[in-house]
Design an enzyme around this catalytic site. Structure first.
Site, short mmCIF file in Angstrom:
data_model
loop_
_atom_site.label_atom_id
_atom_site.label_comp_id
_atom_site.label_asym_id
_atom_site.label_seq_id
_atom_site.Cartn_x
_atom_site.Cartn_y
_atom_site.Cartn_z
CG LEU A 81 5.91 19.29 5.36
CD1 LEU A 81 5.67 20.78 5.18
CD2 LEU A 81 4.72 18.51 4.81
CG ASN A 135 -4.52 10.21 1.32
OD1 ASN A 135 -4.89 10.35 0.15
ND2 ASN A 135 -3.26 10.07 1.67
CB SER A 184 0.19 1.54 -12.38
OG SER A 184 1.32 0.95 -11.82
CB THR A 206 -6.50 3.94 -3.70
OG1 THR A 206 -5.99 5.27 -3.60
CG2 THR A 206 -5.78 3.29 -4.89
CG ASP A 207 -8.06 9.17 -3.69
OD1 ASP A 207 -7.02 8.50 -3.51
OD2 ASP A 207 -8.31 10.22 -3.07
CD GLU A 208 -2.23 7.06 -4.13
OE1 GLU A 208 -1.36 6.58 -4.88
OE2 GLU A 208 -2.06 7.27 -2.93
CE LYS A 248 -5.72 -1.03 -4.26
NZ LYS A 248 -6.08 -2.18 -3.37
CE1 TYR A 274 -1.50 0.91 -3.14
CE2 TYR A 274 -1.74 3.27 -3.53
CZ TYR A 274 -2.22 2.09 -3.00
OH TYR A 274 -3.42 2.07 -2.34
CB SER A 297 -0.91 0.01 1.23
OG SER A 297 -0.13 0.16 2.41
P1 NAD Z 1 -1.57 -1.73 5.00
O1 NAD Z 1 -0.29 -1.73 4.26
O2 NAD Z 1 -1.64 -1.08 6.35
O3 NAD Z 1 -2.09 -3.23 5.20
C1 NAD Z 1 -2.03 -4.19 4.20
C2 NAD Z 1 -2.27 -5.56 4.83
O4 NAD Z 1 -2.28 -6.53 3.77
C3 NAD Z 1 -1.20 -5.98 5.83
O5 NAD Z 1 -1.79 -6.54 6.98
C4 NAD Z 1 -0.40 -7.03 5.07
O6 NAD Z 1 0.23 -7.99 5.91
C5 NAD Z 1 -1.46 -7.64 4.17
N1 NAD Z 1 -0.90 -8.27 2.96
C6 NAD Z 1 0.00 -7.72 2.09
N2 NAD Z 1 0.28 -8.61 1.11
C7 NAD Z 1 -0.48 -9.71 1.35
C8 NAD Z 1 -0.64 -10.96 0.69
N3 NAD Z 1 0.04 -11.25 -0.43
N4 NAD Z 1 -1.51 -11.84 1.20
C9 NAD Z 1 -2.20 -11.57 2.35
N5 NAD Z 1 -2.08 -10.41 3.02
C10 NAD Z 1 -1.22 -9.50 2.53
O7 NAD Z 1 -2.63 -1.09 4.01
P2 NAD Z 1 -3.87 -0.13 4.30
O8 NAD Z 1 -3.40 1.27 4.32
O9 NAD Z 1 -4.64 -0.67 5.43
O10 NAD Z 1 -4.69 -0.34 2.93
C11 NAD Z 1 -5.64 -1.40 2.83
C12 NAD Z 1 -6.33 -1.31 1.48
O11 NAD Z 1 -6.97 -0.05 1.35
C13 NAD Z 1 -5.37 -1.42 0.29
O12 NAD Z 1 -6.01 -2.20 -0.70
C14 NAD Z 1 -5.18 0.02 -0.16
O13 NAD Z 1 -4.90 0.07 -1.55
C15 NAD Z 1 -6.54 0.59 0.14
N6 NAD Z 1 -6.60 2.04 0.40
C16 NAD Z 1 -5.78 2.59 1.35
C17 NAD Z 1 -5.90 3.95 1.63
C18 NAD Z 1 -5.04 4.60 2.71
O14 NAD Z 1 -5.16 5.80 2.93
N7 NAD Z 1 -4.20 3.86 3.42
C19 NAD Z 1 -6.81 4.72 0.94
C20 NAD Z 1 -7.62 4.13 -0.04
C21 NAD Z 1 -7.52 2.77 -0.28
O1 TDX Z 2 7.20 11.78 5.50
C1 TDX Z 2 6.36 12.10 4.66
N1 TDX Z 2 6.26 13.41 4.28
C2 TDX Z 2 5.35 13.85 3.36
O2 TDX Z 2 5.30 15.05 3.06
C3 TDX Z 2 5.46 11.14 4.05
C4 TDX Z 2 5.55 9.68 4.43
C5 TDX Z 2 4.55 11.59 3.14
N2 TDX Z 2 4.49 12.90 2.79
C6 TDX Z 2 3.44 13.35 1.85
C7 TDX Z 2 3.27 12.55 0.58
C8 TDX Z 2 1.77 12.73 0.31
O3 TDX Z 2 1.55 13.96 -0.36
O4 TDX Z 2 2.20 13.22 2.56
C9 TDX Z 2 1.14 12.81 1.69
C10 TDX Z 2 0.56 11.49 2.17
O5 TDX Z 2 1.56 10.50 2.00
P1 TDX Z 2 1.30 8.93 2.30
O6 TDX Z 2 0.86 8.77 3.72
O7 TDX Z 2 2.48 8.18 1.83
O8 TDX Z 2 -0.01 8.66 1.42
P2 TDX Z 2 -0.30 8.75 -0.17
O9 TDX Z 2 0.91 8.61 -0.97
O10 TDX Z 2 -1.18 9.96 -0.38
O11 TDX Z 2 -1.19 7.41 -0.33
C11 TDX Z 2 -2.15 7.04 0.68
O12 TDX Z 2 -3.46 7.33 0.25
C12 TDX Z 2 -3.95 6.56 -0.82
C13 TDX Z 2 -2.02 5.55 1.01
O13 TDX Z 2 -0.70 5.26 1.45
C14 TDX Z 2 -2.43 4.70 -0.17
O14 TDX Z 2 -2.40 3.32 0.20
C15 TDX Z 2 -3.82 5.08 -0.59
O15 TDX Z 2 -4.17 4.39 -1.74
#
Ligand code: NAD
Ligand code: TDX
Length: 344
Positions: A216, A189, A162, A133-135, A164, A160, A94
């Protein structure tokens, strides 16, 4: 009454298979489901660096099963899907920054893993909800009044996003070609408890808590549309219960903020000067702005977010990290060492 009786008799209204349930959003969803429904949950998780068994501690044993394994393992997946009513697919690699340094696991899990689950859903005719994800829509300019909708063309920027996008397209093809009963949600996010310290908000909170300065990327003007993980969970449950098969729903809570504003809020909440942060080198290909229009989910399925005040949601998240150092401290040093190597 039905809920109490069915729990007592060991009969559950639904059996959910939640992939990636030991990760950030997946574990929030598991807690949410066990608190708000009568469902049984089986988590399938590989426990990569991002998975943490401690995020699922204390759940009721009669309603919760944990399976340690890979979503790309067809035999294991087949046996679990055959015993489920609904698959809720969160498992993924992710983190954008990781995908820029080592893309391979993103293809294995996000593409091949999703394919493996879809094939099992097809064989067993099991309902499938895909978390995305919105990405996948790329990014918007800062001064663009537009927000992403379900009609926005796909235009992912990173390895990532691409992968998704590829997984979303697989789901759409399996619906159309094979009649798989799937829905997709693309969320903005997330923030909240149990988020890995590699991600923006927990990294900055735990930096301040460990005496480091927040970092940042670039000028810090990039905008993210923040939603509390609890609101993401309620939206996913709504789609599972009321969503139309084959449809995509965007999930967002009108939480646009630039990164600089978020860091300043964290510093102020933790009693520091609001400018006590460093600028570090920017992420290559860094998306400028994400913004979600969630009208379809709100009007067609009647969903509303509960955490509409970002500042109070952020304050309770900061409090969670203060109270749960034992959860995040073991990962902090290695995560920061990796960032230092990258100049970030
Ligand atoms: P995360 O990285 O915190 O958790 C991912 C989990 O998946 C972990 O527990 C990991 O062990 C498990 N995993 C990874 N590979 C695996 C595999 N091959 N088999 C089984 N388990 C596996 O991720 P997150 O931030 O909780 O994101 C979860 C989902 O939500 C993802 O699909 C991500 O694309 C989507 N998403 C995340 C955000 C965000 O802001 N974090 C936003 C929109 C969508
Ligand atoms: O140390 C940092 N400083 C900083 O400025 C980090 C780790 C990030 N950033 C910036 C990059 C982004 O503009 O902050 C913003 C958020 O970064 P991330 O937490 O890495 O998130 P982002 O890349 O936006 O993606 C997240 O939202 C969409 C999730 O990680 C994805 O899994 C989800 O699909």
């Amino acid at each position: 009454m039905l809920v109490v009786l069915s729990t007592y008799l060991g009969v559950f209204l639904r059996k959910l298979l939640v992939t990636g349930g030991a990760g950030f959003i997946g574990s929030n969803f598991v807690h949410y489901v066990l608190e708000n429904t009568d469902d049984h949950v089986t988590v399938l998780d590989k426990l990569t660096y991002a998975g943490n068994r401690a995020s699922l501690a204390g759940l009721p044993a009669e309603r919760f099963t944990f399976v340690h394994g890979d979503i790309a393992n067809p035999e294991l997946v087949d046996s679990l899907v055959g015993n489920a009513d609904v698959i809720v697919h969160y498992a993924a690699e992710s983190h954008n920054d990781n995908s820029l340094h080592d893309p391979r696991p993103f293809l294995d899990t996000n593409v091949i893993g999703t394919f493996t689950l879809l094939e099992a859903a097809r064989r067993h005719d099991v309902r499938f909800h895909h978390i995305s994800t919105d990405e996948v829509y790329g990014d918007l300019e800062l001064d663009d009044p537009a927000r992403f909708t379900e009609q926005t063309p796909y235009n992912p920027s990173s390895p990532y996003s691409s992968t998704k996008a590829a997984s979303d397209l697989l789901v759409r093809a399996w619906v159309r070609s094979f009649g798989v009963k799937a829905t997709i949600s693309n969320c903005s996010n997330n923030y909240g408890p149990y988020q890995h310290v590699e991600k923006f908000i927990p990294r900055q909170i735990t930096n301040v808590l460990t005496g480091e300065r927040p970092k940042l990327y670039g000028a810090g003007e990039n905008v993210r549309d923040w939603i509390h993980a609890n609101d993401h969970s309620s939206a996913v449950l709504t789609i599972i219960e009321k969503g139309v098969i084959g449809e995509t729903y965007l999930i967002g809570a009108d939480g646009e903020k630039n990164n600089k504003e978020v860091v300043e809020l964290i510093l102020t909440e933790l009693g520091q000067e609001s400018d006590a942060y460093d600028h570090v080198i920017d992420r290559p290909g860094h998306d400028m702005r994400y913004a979600i229009d969630s009208t379809k989910l709100r009007t067609e399925l009647g969903w509303e977010p509960r955490f509409s005040d970002f500042e109070s949601g952020l304050a309770s998240t900061i409090q969670w990290y203060k109270d749960n150092e034992a959860w995040w401290a073991p990962q902090k040093a290695a995560t920061e060492a990796k960032y230092v190597e990258q100049g970030q």
